[in-house]
Design a protein around this motif. Structure first.
Motif, PDB file in Angstrom:
ATOM      1  N   UNK A 147      32.395  24.095  37.802  1.00 18.18           N
ATOM      2  CA  UNK A 147      32.401  22.677  37.609  1.00 18.18           C
ATOM      3  C   UNK A 147      30.931  22.170  37.599  1.00 18.18           C
ATOM      4  N   UNK A 148      30.375  22.697  38.400  1.00 17.84           N
ATOM      5  CA  UNK A 148      28.761  22.379  38.273  1.00 17.84           C
ATOM      6  C   UNK A 148      27.868  23.131  37.354  1.00 17.84           C
ATOM      7  N   UNK A 149      28.500  24.082  36.887  1.00 14.25           N
ATOM      8  CA  UNK A 149      27.621  24.731  35.626  1.00 14.25           C
ATOM      9  C   UNK A 149      28.068  24.050  34.575  1.00 14.25           C
ATOM     10  N   UNK A 150      29.406  23.607  34.293  1.00 17.24           N
ATOM     11  CA  UNK A 150      29.906  22.996  33.208  1.00 17.24           C
ATOM     12  C   UNK A 150      29.200  21.548  33.096  1.00 17.24           C
ATOM     13  N   UNK A 151      29.013  20.852  34.253  1.00 18.36           N
ATOM     14  CA  UNK A 151      28.398  19.445  34.140  1.00 18.36           C
ATOM     15  C   UNK A 151      26.990  19.636  33.873  1.00 18.36           C
ATOM     16  N   UNK A 152      26.546  20.726  34.152  1.00 20.59           N
ATOM     17  CA  UNK A 152      25.043  21.029  34.023  1.00 20.59           C
ATOM     18  C   UNK A 152      24.648  21.321  32.493  1.00 20.59           C
ATOM     19  N   UNK A 153      25.292  21.945  31.833  1.00 19.41           N
ATOM     20  CA  UNK A 153      25.497  22.283  30.408  1.00 19.41           C
ATOM     21  C   UNK A 153      25.752  20.770  29.687  1.00 19.41           C
ATOM     22  N   UNK A 154      26.711  20.180  30.179  1.00 15.82           N
ATOM     23  CA  UNK A 154      26.993  19.045  29.522  1.00 15.82           C
ATOM     24  C   UNK A 154      25.718  18.069  29.515  1.00 15.82           C
ATOM     25  N   UNK A 155      24.954  18.037  30.625  1.00 14.36           N
ATOM     26  CA  UNK A 155      23.855  17.070  30.748  1.00 14.36           C
ATOM     27  C   UNK A 155      22.609  17.619  30.052  1.00 14.36           C
ATOM     28  N   UNK A 156      22.369  18.951  30.046  1.00 15.80           N
ATOM     29  CA  UNK A 156      21.285  19.470  29.202  1.00 15.80           C
ATOM     30  C   UNK A 156      21.684  19.480  27.769  1.00 15.80           C
ATOM     31  N   UNK A 157      22.650  19.698  27.148  1.00 14.45           N
ATOM     32  CA  UNK A 157      22.897  19.544  25.678  1.00 14.45           C
ATOM     33  C   UNK A 157      23.611  18.231  25.092  1.00 14.45           C
ATOM     34  N   UNK A 158      23.882  17.326  26.201  1.00 14.53           N
ATOM     35  CA  UNK A 158      24.381  16.165  25.721  1.00 14.53           C
ATOM     36  C   UNK A 158      25.765  16.188  24.897  1.00 14.53           C
ATOM     37  N   UNK A 159      26.485  17.098  25.331  1.00 12.91           N
ATOM     38  CA  UNK A 159      27.815  17.219  24.742  1.00 12.91           C
ATOM     39  C   UNK A 159      28.858  17.245  25.819  1.00 12.91           C
ATOM     40  N   UNK A 160      29.672  16.309  25.552  1.00  8.79           N
ATOM     41  CA  UNK A 160      30.797  16.096  26.752  1.00  8.79           C
ATOM     42  C   UNK A 160      31.612  17.324  26.969  1.00  8.79           C
ATOM     43  N   UNK A 161      31.659  17.939  28.277  1.00  9.88           N
ATOM     44  CA  UNK A 161      32.693  19.099  28.425  1.00  9.88           C
ATOM     45  C   UNK A 161      33.855  18.354  29.160  1.00  9.88           C
ATOM     46  N   UNK A 162      34.887  18.292  28.914  1.00  6.78           N
ATOM     47  CA  UNK A 162      35.936  17.287  29.130  1.00  6.78           C
ATOM     48  C   UNK A 162      36.445  18.061  30.665  1.00  6.78           C
ATOM     49  N   UNK A 163      37.041  19.142  30.384  1.00  8.17           N
ATOM     50  CA  UNK A 163      37.701  19.880  31.470  1.00  8.17           C
ATOM     51  C   UNK A 163      37.049  21.380  31.880  1.00  8.17           C
ATOM     52  N   UNK A 164      37.071  21.623  33.305  1.00  5.89           N
ATOM     53  CA  UNK A 164      36.606  23.025  33.752  1.00  5.89           C
ATOM     54  C   UNK A 164      38.038  23.292  34.390  1.00  5.89           C
ATOM     55  N   UNK A 165      38.416  24.583  33.947  1.00 11.24           N
ATOM     56  CA  UNK A 165      39.713  25.152  34.353  1.00 11.24           C
ATOM     57  C   UNK A 165      39.802  26.412  34.796  1.00 11.24           C
ATOM     58  N   UNK A 166      40.824  26.861  35.540  1.00  6.47           N
ATOM     59  CA  UNK A 166      40.834  28.365  35.750  1.00  6.47           C
ATOM     60  C   UNK A 166      42.390  28.749  35.299  1.00  6.47           C
ATOM     61  N   UNK A 167      42.205  30.103  34.944  1.00  9.66           N
ATOM     62  CA  UNK A 167      43.765  30.770  34.486  1.00  9.66           C
ATOM     63  C   UNK A 167      43.749  32.139  35.579  1.00  9.66           C
ATOM     64  N   UNK A 168      44.886  32.398  35.720  1.00 13.97           N
ATOM     65  CA  UNK A 168      44.755  33.502  36.576  1.00 13.97           C
ATOM     66  C   UNK A 168      45.979  34.370  36.134  1.00 13.97           C
ATOM     67  N   UNK A 169      45.911  35.893  36.512  1.00 11.62           N
ATOM     68  CA  UNK A 169      46.927  36.802  36.303  1.00 11.62           C
ATOM     69  C   UNK A 169      48.335  36.261  36.494  1.00 11.62           C
ATOM     70  N   UNK A 170      49.339  36.267  35.459  1.00 10.75           N
ATOM     71  CA  UNK A 170      50.787  35.785  35.692  1.00 10.75           C
ATOM     72  C   UNK A 170      51.116  36.044  37.165  1.00 10.75           C
ATOM     73  N   UNK A 171      51.679  35.038  38.009  1.00 13.50           N
ATOM     74  CA  UNK A 171      51.904  35.354  39.070  1.00 13.50           C
ATOM     75  C   UNK A 171      53.096  36.299  39.511  1.00 13.50           C
ATOM     76  N   UNK A 172      54.037  36.016  38.494  1.00 20.57           N
ATOM     77  CA  UNK A 172      55.189  37.054  38.527  1.00 20.57           C
ATOM     78  C   UNK A 172      54.969  38.475  38.410  1.00 20.57           C
TER      79      UNK A 172
END
Lengths: 89, 452
Positions: B57-82
């Motif tokens: 999240x911090x990295x995403x926000x930092x990139x958004x600040x540096x480039x002036x491009x909104x990055x709306x969501x920072x998310x995680x996906x994992x191996x199918x739990x099943x």
């Protein structure tokens, strides 16, 4: 790194003076300016070098944008890479 | 040197036309966390997710600040739990979901995807327990997303799983009835699910993926529709061309952000997903693009043709702009998340049957559609079966995310708020499909799956 500052708004005395003063205070060198006044609308694009500035780029951008607001101008400060990635192959 | 109009074009896209990076999604493999003891497993996945995604999240926000491009969501996906919960009971599955929820909260991400099962041919005992745990999981957690793959072109359609999912969707709706059945908004049923999709609720980290990867989803329906708006008299070839060029520009920016995120997080780059993902904000609608092409209202005759053109042109433009393209890549048509779709559906122009036709030519499927709360489980299963068949036969991804809004009927509206928007309840056919769904078994794979 280089940044692009775009300025648009109603023309008045001292726009370039004020904005270039902010650049100088932050140790930011201006590489190029293109500027025109069309029917009392002031437009300008500045290319600046922000590498040697100690201030965080986003804070500098904010300072510029706020100065713009005070003078009734819309100012955007963006990293040059954004434009390069979009318009150059 | 860049010219004046290029610079102004980019600024306008971000400032007025809602161009943004919709999501940076970090895929994390949980294969090495497997343990017969659920408590051990929960501890390990919490540790691994928070270690790898702690700075996301911090990295995403930092990139958004540096480039002036909104990055709306920072998310995680994992191996199918099943796949990583051998012999776990329903109770254990709920425990795992809570561990994912805690990890999501610790990382500050809004969604974590991968509470998933791949049951396209048949379900294991773990898969079944995971599916049975969904009503509780989606009620008790807020950030955990689930997807169930019930069919592939290679394996055919697991009709038993389709039947079960109809029942489970109904139960999830009832479990979260007080919140407009929002549990169902976090659950997708897929055919041919992609392993590298960065978009929720269907994101998971496939088994063919590495330890950790960054996938990026771009967006920008507003940019495309305003580009078309500038050409009121253009013929359709010229429209396709301008969509292609616009998609190229949007995707290039996505690729740049992806490269930067990978560099800063020291994680390999996976893919850019070229999807046009709408939001309920005015001017950020896929339906408005179709209307800009010349339809009075999205859903009328001609909608499928316009969407087919849009979807294809987005892919053509985007493919050249990115080194690796993946995920869902196409136009999304989630009804509740798109201001134009909401209007067309409320007016009765956009119907469930038309949406089904549209999904044959675009990515994803019947997405974020609210249906009457008294819709039977077998009707929901039959809606799934229809949609999934389109994917299986056409060798593409399709999906169903419907919300039976408990206590509400046609004419009512469900409101989720935020990016999930609001949905007018759409009518479904009243005639029963129960006998068909109750037959169970597997619909065989189509003949063109035999390519070897």
């Amino acid at each position: 790194m280089n940044a692009v500052i775009s300025v648009i708004g109603r023309d008045c005395v001292g726009i370039i003076a004020r904005l270039s003063a902010i650049c100088a205070e932050n140790n930011i060198n201006i590489n190029d300016i293109t500027q025109k006044v069309l029917h009392e609308t002031f437009t300008m694009i500045m290319w600046v070098e922000v590498r040697s500035s100690e201030k965080h780029f986003a804070d500098f951008a904010k300072e510029m944008e706020e100065a713009g607001k005070e003078m009734g101008l819309i100012i955007h400060v963006m990293h040059e890479d954004v434009f390069d990635s979009m318009h150059r192959i | 040197m860049l010219n004046h109009s290029d610079i102004m074009e980019t600024i306008k896209m971000i400032d007025e036309e809602h161009l943004d990076i919709r999501t940076i999604t970090m895929g994390i493999s949980l294969l090495d966390c497997v343990d017969r003891d659920p408590d051990q497993f929960c501890e390990r996945i919490y540790e691994k997710i928070t270690r790898l995604a702690g700075n996301l999240v911090a990295t995403g926000e930092e990139i958004a600040r540096t480039y002036g491009i909104p990055i709306i969501n920072k998310r995680v996906s994992v191996t199918p739990i099943g796949l990583v919960t051998p012999g776990y009971s329903v109770e254990d599955m709920v425990k795992v979901a809570h561990a994912l929820q805690r990890a999501a909260e610790a990382c500050g991400i809004n969604f974590i995807g991968g509470f998933s099962a791949l049951v396209h041919k048949a379900a294991t005992e773990s898969d079944l327990n995971l599916i049975r745990s969904l009503p509780r999981v989606l009620k008790e957690t807020t950030n955990v997303c689930s997807s169930i793959n019930v069919a592939t072109t290679k394996a055919g359609i697991n009709l038993d799983a389709v039947k079960l999912m109809g029942e489970i969707i109904k139960e999830c709706a009832e479990a979260t009835a007080e919140e407009d059945s929002i549990g169902c908004a976090k659950l997708v049923v897929f055919a041919n699910v992609p392993e590298d999709n960065p978009f929720m609720a269907g994101a998971f980290h496939g088994v063919g993926e590495g330890e950790c990867v960054i996938n990026v989803g771009v967006s920008g329906p507003g940019v495309v529709s305003s580009a078309i708006k500038k050409m009121p008299d253009a013929n359709i070839t010229e429209i396709a061309d301008v969509v292609k060029k616009t998609a190229f520009k949007i995707t290039r920016m996505g690729q740049m952000v992806a490269n930067e995120a990978c560099r800063r997080l020291n994680v390999p780059f996976g893919i850019v997903d070229l999807s046009l993902a709408p939001t309920p904000a005015v001017g950020d609608s896929v339906a408005h693009i179709l209307e800009e092409m010349g339809l009075e209202r999205c859903g009328t005759h001609g909608t499928t043709a316009c969407l087919a053109l849009l979807n294809d042109a987005v892919k053509k433009g985007g493919t050249m702009a990115s080194s690796h393209v993946g995920g869902l890549s196409g136009a999304f048509i989630p009804v509740s998340e798109d201001a134009g779709m909401i209007r067309a559906a409320s007016e009765g122009v956009l119907t469930l049957d038309k949406l089904e036709a549209m999904t044959a030519v675009c990515s994803v499927g019947l997405d974020m559609i609210a249906i009457p709360g008294d819709t039977s489980a077998s009707t929901i299963s039959a809606i799934i079966a229809d949609e999934i068949s389109i994917g299986v036969i056409n060798n593409k991804t399709t999906a169903v995310r419907v919300i039976p809004a408990i206590g509400k009927g046609v004419g009512d509206v469900v409101e989720f708020g935020g990016l999930l928007g609001e949905a007018p309840i759409m009518p479904v056919h009243q005639e029963s499909s129960e006998k068909f769904i109750n037959r169970g078994g597997r619909i065989p794979a189509p003949i063109h799956s035999l390519r070897n």
